[in-house]
Scaffold this motif. Structure first.
Motif, PDB file in Angstrom:
ATOM      1  N   LYS A   1      24.447   5.523 -23.132  1.00  0.00           N
ATOM      2  CA  LYS A   1      24.856   6.922 -23.266  1.00  0.00           C
ATOM      3  C   LYS A   1      24.259   7.784 -22.153  1.00  0.00           C
ATOM      4  N   TYR A   2      25.023   8.798 -21.782  1.00  0.00           N
ATOM      5  CA  TYR A   2      24.554   9.801 -20.826  1.00  0.00           C
ATOM      6  C   TYR A   2      24.734  11.161 -21.486  1.00  0.00           C
ATOM      7  N   ASN A   3      23.645  11.931 -21.556  1.00  0.00           N
ATOM      8  CA  ASN A   3      23.662  13.207 -22.288  1.00  0.00           C
ATOM      9  C   ASN A   3      24.150  13.022 -23.726  1.00  0.00           C
ATOM     10  N   GLY A   4      23.774  11.896 -24.307  1.00  0.00           N
ATOM     11  CA  GLY A   4      24.096  11.624 -25.703  1.00  0.00           C
ATOM     12  C   GLY A   4      25.481  11.087 -25.971  1.00  0.00           C
ATOM     13  N   LYS A   5      26.316  10.921 -24.915  1.00  0.00           N
ATOM     14  CA  LYS A   5      27.682  10.440 -25.105  1.00  0.00           C
ATOM     15  C   LYS A   5      27.862   9.059 -24.471  1.00  0.00           C
ATOM     16  N   PRO A   6      28.566   8.147 -25.159  1.00  0.00           N
ATOM     17  CA  PRO A   6      28.804   6.813 -24.589  1.00  0.00           C
ATOM     18  C   PRO A   6      29.553   6.904 -23.267  1.00  0.00           C
ATOM     19  N   ILE A   7      29.196   6.042 -22.329  1.00  0.00           N
ATOM     20  CA  ILE A   7      29.859   6.027 -21.029  1.00  0.00           C
ATOM     21  C   ILE A   7      30.602   4.713 -20.850  1.00  0.00           C
ATOM     22  N   GLN A   8      31.527   4.699 -19.891  1.00  0.00           N
ATOM     23  CA  GLN A   8      32.238   3.467 -19.559  1.00  0.00           C
ATOM     24  C   GLN A   8      31.393   2.707 -18.544  1.00  0.00           C
ATOM     25  N   THR A   9      30.778   1.656 -19.018  1.00  0.00           N
ATOM     26  CA  THR A   9      29.828   0.889 -18.203  1.00  0.00           C
ATOM     27  C   THR A   9      30.552  -0.208 -17.430  1.00  0.00           C
ATOM     28  N   PHE A  10      30.501  -0.129 -16.113  1.00  0.00           N
ATOM     29  CA  PHE A  10      31.119  -1.144 -15.269  1.00  0.00           C
ATOM     30  C   PHE A  10      30.089  -2.207 -14.904  1.00  0.00           C
ATOM     31  N   PHE A  11      30.563  -3.415 -14.703  1.00  0.00           N
ATOM     32  CA  PHE A  11      29.675  -4.502 -14.301  1.00  0.00           C
ATOM     33  C   PHE A  11      30.445  -5.462 -13.403  1.00  0.00           C
ATOM     34  N   PHE A  12      29.716  -6.331 -12.735  1.00  0.00           N
ATOM     35  CA  PHE A  12      30.308  -7.227 -11.743  1.00  0.00           C
ATOM     36  C   PHE A  12      29.351  -8.395 -11.541  1.00  0.00           C
ATOM     37  N   SER A  13      29.742  -9.341 -10.736  1.00  0.00           N
ATOM     38  CA  SER A  13      28.930 -10.548 -10.539  1.00  0.00           C
ATOM     39  C   SER A  13      27.665 -10.297  -9.729  1.00  0.00           C
ATOM     40  N   THR A  14      27.843  -9.865  -8.467  1.00  0.00           N
ATOM     41  CA  THR A  14      26.740  -9.871  -7.502  1.00  0.00           C
ATOM     42  C   THR A  14      26.800  -8.651  -6.600  1.00  0.00           C
ATOM     43  N   SER A  15      25.665  -7.975  -6.407  1.00  0.00           N
ATOM     44  CA  SER A  15      25.650  -6.774  -5.562  1.00  0.00           C
ATOM     45  C   SER A  15      25.369  -7.077  -4.094  1.00  0.00           C
ATOM     46  N   GLY A  16      24.673  -8.175  -3.829  1.00  0.00           N
ATOM     47  CA  GLY A  16      24.263  -8.472  -2.460  1.00  0.00           C
ATOM     48  C   GLY A  16      22.952  -7.810  -2.086  1.00  0.00           C
ATOM     49  N   GLY A  17      22.221  -7.304  -3.081  1.00  0.00           N
ATOM     50  CA  GLY A  17      20.918  -6.694  -2.825  1.00  0.00           C
ATOM     51  C   GLY A  17      20.843  -5.223  -3.153  1.00  0.00           C
ATOM     52  N   ARG A  18      22.010  -4.585  -3.287  1.00  0.00           N
ATOM     53  CA  ARG A  18      22.023  -3.168  -3.651  1.00  0.00           C
ATOM     54  C   ARG A  18      23.402  -2.819  -4.201  1.00  0.00           C
ATOM     55  N   THR A  19      23.436  -2.102  -5.320  1.00  0.00           N
ATOM     56  CA  THR A  19      24.714  -1.704  -5.892  1.00  0.00           C
ATOM     57  C   THR A  19      25.301  -0.546  -5.092  1.00  0.00           C
ATOM     58  N   ALA A  20      26.523  -0.152  -5.433  1.00  0.00           N
ATOM     59  CA  ALA A  20      27.233   0.864  -4.650  1.00  0.00           C
ATOM     60  C   ALA A  20      27.372   2.168  -5.418  1.00  0.00           C
ATOM     61  N   ASN A  21      27.437   3.272  -4.676  1.00  0.00           N
ATOM     62  CA  ASN A  21      27.848   4.548  -5.262  1.00  0.00           C
ATOM     63  C   ASN A  21      29.324   4.461  -5.623  1.00  0.00           C
TER      64      ASN A  21
END
Length: 442
Positions: free
Chosen positions: A207-227
């Motif tokens: 949750k963000y500010n008390g509300k559920p968010i749509q959480t994205f996920f993926f296999s591998t970032s390569g060392g850092r995730t993206a904006n």
């Protein structure tokens, strides 16, 4: 005697107010219902192994479905047709195959080879029939978590995946069974280890500010995730929790990769009709915070072309013959190396005559400031007719891409979660790292 008559009258009065059709009360009630599109075909078979009834959505007519019944579902010009045991039923709007309360688990095997829990909507979709699986959120997750993350991963990583998948589904009206939303293999895909992780996190959401968010996920970032704003067409300020974070413990076969593409493949992919054209140069527009590519310019003898777009668009311009990678480039975080020789008409005038050279890069030239070594094949030369600029290496025969990660790289890295979990991080700590400023609760 009067007392006895009074009791009988009360009993009869009670019967009047009892429901005349108890079928509705026998149906399974899904506390947190999700809908998943699992199959689309001109003809579908479903084998009902459990307690089910078929409801015609046009007429509300109910038909009991015996254990082990095989139903064949087809779409004709105007109706969905269901046949079983010599019976044929039609409905313009389709049928509900409804799960009824039973002491054992009811399952349906679909002709896509997968067995599912729950109920089903047999829905018309053009000339085909679409099968929509309707079931409780927690049962749905049992078919998602081991399909999205290896069940052999650390339990805290599995719990993080369960919470993330639950949060994503809670914010999605209609799910698919593919990576377009979340991979879902129904009852066939379940594993005791992931079922335990789901049970231990039951009802928990990010949750963000008390509300559920749509959480994205993926296999591998390569060392850092993206904006999110660097890879999708999203305004970063609308998603303050989808920002680039370090992924220091990720150990994945996709952390670093190399792919090569012949010139003809790229010419075709970028929409050139002359596949024998020479490629002079390819440049990248790397506007992301980590160097994510949002634009590619290809210069050829048949003209120039620039394409821009989000990570999915860029990745599709570099096609791979690999279904495991969905036949497209792993990420939009990469560098490019140009391979080939210069145009064969390159030559220089020397004291002993004219001499052909293979490439301008690395050649030494005399300038007013002294001798310099060319660091590139693309140069500007002063001639009697003015300044002339060549097109670079001239004849690029192939390119090599060196990149990092696999997937869109927004949100939680699954291999990164594994690395954190193996170092003692809890599921909640993992999730609040990848989704900055969030909390985890029911």
């Amino acid at each position: 005697m009067k007392k006895f008559i009074s009791i009988i009258a009360s009993f009869l009065l009670l019967l009047v107010y009892l429901p005349t059709d108890s079928k509705a009360s026998e149906l399974v009630n899904y506390l947190k219902e999700v809908n998943v599109s699992v199959h689309l075909a001109t003809s579908v078979t479903l084998t009902a192994n459990g307690n089910y009834q078929l409801s015609n959505k046009d007429t509300a007519e109910i038909t009991e479905i015996p254990q082990g019944t095989v139903l064949t579902v087809k779409k004709d010009s105007s109706n969905v047709n269901v046949t079983f045991n010599g019976t044929s039923l039609n409905s313009v709007t389709g049928f509900d195959l409804q799960e009824k309360i039973s002491s054992s688990t009811s399952l349906v095997r679909v002709s896509n080879g997968i067995t599912y829990r729950g109920s089903f909507f047999l829905k018309p979709n053009g000339s085909k029939v679409e099968i929509i699986n309707i079931l409780d959120m927690e049962d749905y997750l049992k078919g998602v978590v081991p399909s999205e993350m290896p069940a052999s991963f650390h339990k805290e990583a599995l719990k993080a995946q369960a919470i993330s998948a639950r949060s994503y589904a809670a914010n999605t009206l209609m799910l698919t069974s593919t990576a377009a939303s979340q991979v879902y293999r129904g009852y066939s895909g379940e594993d005791a280890r992931t079922n335990a992780a789901i049970k231990e996190t039951e009802g928990m959401l990010v949750k963000y500010n008390g509300k559920p968010i749509q959480t994205f996920f993926f296999s591998t970032s390569g060392g850092r995730t993206a904006n999110v704003g660097d890879v999708w067409n999203s305004k970063q300020e609308h998603f303050p929790y989808l920002v680039s974070v370090d992924d220091p413990y990720e150990s994945s076969p996709f952390s670093n990769w190399t792919e090569s593409f012949p010139a003809e493949t790229l010419l075709k992919s970028f929409g050139f009709t002359d596949l024998s054209a020479q490629i002079y140069d390819i440049t990248l527009s790397k506007t992301g915070a980590n160097g994510e590519v949002r634009g590619v310019t290809v210069k050829t003898s048949a003209g120039d072309k620039t394409v821009t777009g989000n990570e999915s668009i860029i990745r599709n311009y570099f096609p791979l013959n690999n279904p495991q990678l969905y036949n497209k480039l792993q990420t939009n975080w990469f560098d490019i190396q140009l391979n080939g020789s210069a145009s064969q008409n390159l030559s220089v005038q020397t004291s002993s005559g004219t001499s052909a050279i293979g490439d301008l890069k690395g050649q030494k030239v005399q300038t007013a400031s002294g001798e310099v070594t060319l660091s590139d094949s693309k140069v500007s030369i002063q001639t009697a007719n003015g300044v002339m600029t060549n097109e670079g290496t001239g004849n690029i025969t192939s390119v090599t891409l060196n990149g990092k990660g696999w997937g869109h790289r927004v949100g939680m890295s699954q291999y990164g979660a594994k690395g954190f979990a193996e170092r003692g991080w809890t599921a909640e700590q993992i999730l609040t790292h990848y989704f900055q400023g969030t909390t985890v609760s029911k």
